[in-house]
Design a protein around this motif. Structure first.
Motif, PDB file in Angstrom:
ATOM      1  N   ALA A  60      46.571  40.234  37.201  1.00 41.41           N
ATOM      2  CA  ALA A  60      45.234  40.778  36.935  1.00 41.41           C
ATOM      3  C   ALA A  60      44.969  41.963  37.867  1.00 41.41           C
TER       4      ALA A  60
ATOM      5  N   TYR B  19      32.475  40.192  32.364  1.00 47.30           N
ATOM      6  CA  TYR B  19      33.202  39.151  31.610  1.00 47.30           C
ATOM      7  C   TYR B  19      32.316  38.339  30.681  1.00 47.30           C
TER       8      TYR B  19
ATOM      9  N   ILE C 245      47.471  36.622  30.964  1.00 52.63           N
ATOM     10  CA  ILE C 245      47.951  37.538  32.015  1.00 52.63           C
ATOM     11  C   ILE C 245      49.210  36.976  32.704  1.00 52.63           C
TER      12      ILE C 245
ATOM     13  N   MET D 276      38.127  39.242  39.944  1.00 54.56           N
ATOM     14  CA  MET D 276      39.403  38.671  39.491  1.00 54.56           C
ATOM     15  C   MET D 276      39.235  37.190  39.105  1.00 54.56           C
TER      16      MET D 276
ATOM     17  N   LYS E 256      49.468  35.012  38.201  1.00 52.54           N
ATOM     18  CA  LYS E 256      48.434  35.450  37.267  1.00 52.54           C
ATOM     19  C   LYS E 256      47.411  36.332  37.995  1.00 52.54           C
ATOM     20  N   THR E 257      47.070  35.940  39.204  1.00 58.73           N
ATOM     21  CA  THR E 257      46.090  36.721  39.974  1.00 58.73           C
ATOM     22  C   THR E 257      46.661  38.111  40.277  1.00 58.73           C
TER      23      THR E 257
ATOM     24  N   TYR F 147      37.875  37.361  35.727  1.00 60.57           N
ATOM     25  CA  TYR F 147      38.956  37.689  34.797  1.00 60.57           C
ATOM     26  C   TYR F 147      39.716  36.418  34.399  1.00 60.57           C
ATOM     27  N   LEU F 148      40.056  35.628  35.397  1.00 62.53           N
ATOM     28  CA  LEU F 148      40.943  34.477  35.170  1.00 62.53           C
ATOM     29  C   LEU F 148      40.242  33.250  34.596  1.00 62.53           C
TER      30      LEU F 148
ATOM     31  N   ASN G  32      44.524  46.264  37.169  1.00 60.92           N
ATOM     32  CA  ASN G  32      43.140  46.612  37.464  1.00 60.92           C
ATOM     33  C   ASN G  32      43.074  47.675  38.565  1.00 60.92           C
TER      34      ASN G  32
ATOM     35  N   LYS H   3      41.750  35.632  28.792  1.00 62.31           N
ATOM     36  CA  LYS H   3      42.440  36.678  29.589  1.00 62.31           C
ATOM     37  C   LYS H   3      43.365  36.033  30.618  1.00 62.31           C
ATOM     38  N   GLY H   4      42.874  34.970  31.231  1.00 67.54           N
ATOM     39  CA  GLY H   4      43.644  34.264  32.247  1.00 67.54           C
ATOM     40  C   GLY H   4      44.916  33.661  31.663  1.00 67.54           C
TER      41      GLY H   4
ATOM     42  N   THR I 178      42.984  40.984  47.688  1.00 62.43           N
ATOM     43  CA  THR I 178      42.164  41.757  46.739  1.00 62.43           C
ATOM     44  C   THR I 178      41.545  42.945  47.459  1.00 62.43           C
TER      45      THR I 178
END
Ligand SMILES: Cc1ncc(COP(=O)(O)O)c(C=O)c1O
Length: 429
Positions: free
Chosen positions: A303, A157, A30, A127, A299-300, A130-131, A307, A26-27, A118
């Protein structure tokens, strides 16, 4: 793969194959869509008639708003009603970064990312999952850890949380940590360090921190590639001497090319704003530069965009104003003192030898919590029930450990609380 994700991956790979390897599927996939609605809106900023973003504007150009609401808020409407960027408000991001360095002076010369905002720490952990977490990946946690890692990392995850024993001889069990980190094949390792720890209220001594860092360094030297996530929720609430004052993120963020440090922190517990939902993710790796960090930040933010889209603007603006208020430090210091007094009241109460018959405290020196280990034969859930029904005392039962949030107990009530626990244990034994 989307070409914008590929673009980020090329940068990341070029700067650090380790960081690239550490990204989850996913990381890797994204990206923050530069060319979509947000990008087109950014390009239109300042136009006379701007019909881009999905927000409503008054005829005078200010954000459309209801007066019943606006009249309750003493901030400029532009700081409250519009969306904040997915990366977070730029002013707050650079302020928080400066604050991280002020609170951790050894970071003075370390190149870090800008923090990405966040929806508070739970979301930051999510997150990071996610990454960096693929289904089946092990995530190393201490034997006492915040239970919500189960939902945020295992359920969400597919992480497998794998524990190392936290305490030995009233201190951090360095051997157990070292063994766990080096167990199995050499390769990707993910770990979460949370100091002050929930539930135990433990922060390692400076000496222990040095040892933990050197264990991680040795493991990296052996070829392991490590994501070290630090959950700094309770940062700063350290009440005893010789306990590490800086986050372990500080030494980790510049330790080794094989160690990516991911700092999850925020205002929630540090600034007593649990409902504001403002946290941050910040990256540090030895040799990291602006390009690498920009790619990770993108990327963060991608995500986050996919989300929750973005975190609340009003909370970020209120915090930014607070951090720039000259009264902030003094008021924060006063609350710290209240917390420290509660901690001291707990330490004093526990000097009563009679308690040892039924419970002993696990090591604690910081944070919001402490734990008592119940004597063999006592059932934590039974004790908890009696405490509520008969003594009107609320605690959290974790098998035969009770977690006590002294952060929420006035110093004057602490002795009564432990006497109640003692009596409840007597009745349950
Ligand atoms: C260790 C730890 N991390 C993170 C959190 C969650 O923080 P937030 O409310 O900012 O999501 C908590 C809250 O209980 C916690 O104990």
């Amino acid at each position: 793969m989307n070409p914008q994700a590929e673009e980020l991956n090329v940068i990341i790979k070029e700067k650090s194959t380790v960081v690239y390897n550490l990204l989850s599927e996913k990381g890797k996939n994204i990206f923050f869509p530069k060319k979509g609605i947000l990008g087109q809106t950014a390009e239109a900023k300042g136009t006379k008639i701007n019909a881009t973003i999905g927000a409503a504007i008054e005829d005078d150009g200010s954000p459309m708003r209801l007066d019943v609401l606006a009249s309750k808020i003493d901030l400029d409407p532009s700081l409250v009603f519009p969306y904040a960027p997915s990366f977070g408000r730029p002013d707050l991001r650079s302020k928080w970064k400066n604050m991280i360095v002020e609170k951790n002076p050894s970071l003075q010369n370390t190149v870090l990312s800008l923090p990405v905002v966040t929806n508070a720490l739970t979301h930051g952990i999510s997150m990071a999952g996610y990454l960096f977490v693929d289904p089946g990946d092990e995530v190393i946690v201490p034997s006492l850890f915040w239970g919500n890692y189960n939902l945020t990392l295992a359920n969400a995850y597919g992480a497998q949380l794998t524990k190392f024993n936290l305490f030995k001889n009233d201190g951090f069990d360095l051997d157990a940590f070292e063994e766990k980190l080096n167990e199995g094949e050499t390769g990707k390792k993910i770990l979460i360090l949370n100091f002050p720890n929930n539930p135990s209220g433990y922060t390692p001594t400076q000496e222990e921190v040095d040892s933990i860092v050197s264990i991680i360094n040795n493991s990296a030297e052996k070829g392991n590639e490590i994501v070290a996530i630090t959950d700094d929720a309770y940062f700063g609430l350290v009440y005893e001497k010789d306990i590490a004052k800086e986050s372990i993120f500080a030494p980790l963020s510049n330790l080794h090319e094989n160690v990516l440090a991911v700092k999850i922190d925020g205002a929630t517990k540090e600034d007593y704003v649990w409902g504001f939902r403002t946290g941050f993710v910040t990256y540090g790796i030895k040799g990291g530069d602006a390009e690498l960090y920009n790619a990770l930040e993108s990327k963060t933010a991608g995500a986050i965009r996919g989300n929750i889209s973005n975190a609340a603007n009003i909370s970020q603006s209120l915090l930014y104003a607070t951090y720039n208020n000259p009264k902030y430090s003094l008021q924060k210091q006063a609350k710290f003192q209240t917390m420290k007094n509660r901690f001291k009241a707990v330490k004093e109460a526990l000097e009563d030898e009679k308690y040892k018959k039924y419970f002993t405290a696990l090591p604690f020196n910081s944070g919001y919590f402490m734990c008592i280990q119940l004597a063999d034969g006592l059932n934590g859930e039974d004790v908890r029930q009696v405490l509520i029904k008969k003594y009107s005392i609320g605690t959290i039962s974790l098998n035969n450990i009770l977690r006590i949030a002294f952060s929420a107990v006035a110093a004057k009530d602490v002795k009564e609380m432990f006497d109640g626990i003692y009596k409840a244990c007597e009745e349950c034994s």
